[in-house]
Design an enzyme around this catalytic site. Sequence first.
Site, PDB file in Angstrom:
ATOM      1  N   ALA A  59       0.688  -1.195  -0.178  1.00  5.05           N
ATOM      2  CA  ALA A  59       0.104  -0.025   0.128  1.00  5.05           C
ATOM      3  C   ALA A  59       0.699   1.259  -0.093  1.00  5.05           C
ATOM      4  CB  ALA A  59      -0.875  -0.118   1.291  1.00  5.05           C
ATOM      5  N   HIS A  60       0.232   2.565  -0.093  1.00  7.02           N
ATOM      6  CA  HIS A  60       1.051   3.694  -0.203  1.00  7.02           C
ATOM      7  C   HIS A  60       1.862   4.101   1.027  1.00  7.02           C
ATOM      8  CE1 HIS A  60      -1.245   5.409   3.438  1.00  7.02           C
ATOM      9  NE2 HIS A  60      -2.100   4.629   3.163  1.00  7.02           N
ATOM     10  N   ASN A  61       3.038   4.421   0.618  1.00  4.79           N
ATOM     11  CA  ASN A  61       4.147   4.967   1.334  1.00  4.79           C
ATOM     12  C   ASN A  61       4.837   3.794   2.303  1.00  4.79           C
ATOM     13  OD1 ASN A  61       1.697   7.452   1.337  1.00  4.79           O
ATOM     14  ND2 ASN A  61       3.706   8.071   1.475  1.00  4.79           N
ATOM     15  N   CYS A  62       4.700   2.690   2.035  1.00  4.18           N
ATOM     16  CA  CYS A  62       5.506   1.551   2.433  1.00  4.18           C
ATOM     17  C   CYS A  62       6.802   1.939   2.068  1.00  4.18           C
ATOM     18  CB  CYS A  62       5.013   0.150   2.120  1.00  4.18           C
ATOM     19  SG  CYS A  62       3.498  -0.412   2.941  1.00  4.18           S
ATOM     20  N   SER A  84       2.070   2.762   4.912  1.00  8.70           N
ATOM     21  CA  SER A  84       3.192   3.382   5.853  1.00  8.70           C
ATOM     22  C   SER A  84       3.908   2.507   6.608  1.00  8.70           C
ATOM     23  CB  SER A  84       2.456   4.565   6.649  1.00  8.70           C
ATOM     24  OG  SER A  84       2.020   5.558   5.695  1.00  8.70           O
TER      25      SER A  84
END
Lengths: 301, 301, 301
Positions: free
Chosen positions: B228-231, B248
């Site tokens: 997912a986003h920002n990992c 994240s």
Amino acid sequence: MIAVTELIESIKPEVIQVFGNPEGRFIKHLQPVESVDEDTLDWITRLKTNKQFVAEQSRAKVILCDETVAYTEGIVAQDKVLIQVYNPKLALALIADAYFEKKPQQGIHPTASVHPEAEIPSTVSIGANCAIGRCVIGEWTSILPNVTIYDGVSIGRRSVIQAGAVIGTDGLGCERRDDGTLVKFPHLGGVEIGDDVEIGANGMIARGSLSNTIIGNGCKINGNCVIAHNCILGKNVWISVSTTIAGSTKIGENATIFSQVVIREQRTIGNGATIGMGSVVTKDIPAGETWFGSPARKIEK
Amino acid sequence: MIAVTELIESIKPEVIQVFGNPEGRFIKHLQPVESVDEDTLDWITRLKTNKQFVAEQSRAKVILCDETVAYTEGIVAQDKVLIQVYNPKLALALIADAYFEKKPQQGIHPTASVHPEAEIPSTVSIGANCAIGRCVIGEWTSILPNVTIYDGVSIGRRSVIQAGAVIGTDGLGCERRDDGTLVKFPHLGGVEIGDDVEIGANGMIARGSLSNTIIGNGCKINGNCVIAHNCILGKNVWISVSTTIAGSTKIGENATIFSQVVIREQRTIGNGATIGMGSVVTKDIPAGETWFGSPARKIEK
Amino acid sequence: MIAVTELIESIKPEVIQVFGNPEGRFIKHLQPVESVDEDTLDWITRLKTNKQFVAEQSRAKVILCDETVAYTEGIVAQDKVLIQVYNPKLALALIADAYFEKKPQQGIHPTASVHPEAEIPSTVSIGANCAIGRCVIGEWTSILPNVTIYDGVSIGRRSVIQAGAVIGTDGLGCERRDDGTLVKFPHLGGVEIGDDVEIGANGMIARGSLSNTIIGNGCKINGNCVIAHNCILGKNVWISVSTTIAGSTKIGENATIFSQVVIREQRTIGNGATIGMGSVVTKDIPAGETWFGSPARKIEK
């Protein structure tokens, strides 16, 4: 460059009060915390513990914050504009959507394959290498690349189907004969997707068996989710990534379902229910309750 | 036909000792155990219990094995070549990659749709029916068919994106208003994928919200995974199929994550940690530990 | 309009007895329960508790039911035809398949990309924007849009590959070197899919490492499933959505596996075993047993 006065106007119902003079001030971009500069619209989520400190220290000149952040001498001295709003994260999202998100180009990409009887208004965007069956798509909806839409699907207005999603495929419910062979149950229904819905990348929404699978207005279903045949989702259901909802399950409006949940067929999930990450839901969940675990059980908040 | 001397040279750092004379000897193929013949390069994994017996009985004339397999009278009599290596499975993988794996053809398939400003060196392979946005791709990288890459993605050198993967899609993090409607949080960041990375079929890597999602050098992420986003993944993370990592989360280098794991948002997984199949990870995991279960707990090895 | 006599003939082995005169009677469609009308072929599943009542009240004139529904005075008065069958749900599925399911159009869609040496009979359907490698496909098989088939795949007759599926991709089994870098194990095998198989949308079947991954005749694998390298599925295995089977696992014939299960590598699942939704299967499962949970354990029915 965006005028701060215009920006405030665009989120007016969210604004509590503005401190400092926004006239003649501009912002240029949104930035992650480590890159905030003088041209950034900065924001401080309500959940932060050191909000006042962040507001004082930020290099940004225009800051979205809640009503607990004070317009101190220090902030005045830095000539900052504080925009107090009810929910800074929401305000930021609204501004990003209005000013910064790039919308896909309207029209049908030449590599897309579209059924001649599909109803597609000119405001719709169909991406590269999509395969679009005999379906009805509403105004301003965007279909990203490599999406497949089967016959018998309708999608409302301003919805978004992310890349690689498949809408309207057969489920594979089967009857097993005495000799073990499997006979697939009919899939003659369609899929109805409402307005302002988003379906994430590589997601799958199966068609109904005899009636339709229905996704209500305003639902946001993240990537890699499966909604099986004949599910009915009320409006504004939020589902995180990799969640699976088996056949004929009903999800009430405003439900919140986290990542990689699986819900059994023919269950009813009440309005506003919350289901924690990785849960295996075998039972009905009453409205407003929070469940978690494998198998999922009610948890007290 | 591959000369055995050349083959030994190609894995030199792995070789302990060679028994028998490899000069003028050739192998033709790799085979599953039931089909091994005189032209096969056979191999005996370190984990087998009857290694000496297998070496004696194999119909192959050239065998990769570890230092515990002896060059006996019987093996001499069969005129076999024993190549003792530290890790026979690794040696086999290196040889397969060098001599037997077919590489996708360089160049852009005519049915692919590529953004005019995408930066794609001539050594890159772009498969049929891909949709490639404004991105930067490094030398010798292969994009298999039906992949979608959004704008704002960079991919390093010698990486492989398997068929149907979607890189750079929006996540669907939302804020819910008091009336229940969902407002999507901005997705203005990009995706940075390093060198020697592999993303499996139908996988999904979401773009960051304001900063980038980052996949470190040498990561191998199997099919049907969601990042997912920002990992942020450190280098050499191995993830098996159908695993989901929420927004994240940070994964330390050399971590090993098995199939269908889900990890909560904003967690930190330490370097070299191991997470067992089907785990639901709600907490941070310290470096080097092994966790398993729903919810996941530390297990002593 | 379908003659009821013809319809009865088409499911003859399933029929116990017909009450009322089917001569000169016709049905027009199948309908969900709320829309049943005089032209509907209605049906009453064996599991219903009020079957006689439903038969009396249905607006339909032709009804599939089991032997417990009586041909009463009331039903005679309504001039209804009762078709008693062993399994009404199965009979309905057979009729839907024969008369109502629309089959994809034969031939290769012009936007599909097909390897020049692929063997594809003229009865096969290849959908829009597919990417088809050097493979062998049997008569009457349908490949829906946006499917990717790698080299080295064979698919039998009358099988269906739903949209977005990927068949024959590499798995990503790796050996880790002492410095942490990952070396991918070879994937030189292929995939063999039998006759009458269905693979759901966005599913993934990996190629074998040295030998083949095998899907037996009559298997139905729902959408978003992953079958990893070297798995061997016996005939008539049914797998619901979002299930993952790790490498080299064997599934016996007639096994039934529900949604979002994960099965560890190198396990053996016996013939006719049943695995409940969301299970994490770490052990072998003997034939005929039912297992459930995380980790999965045997449950007594």
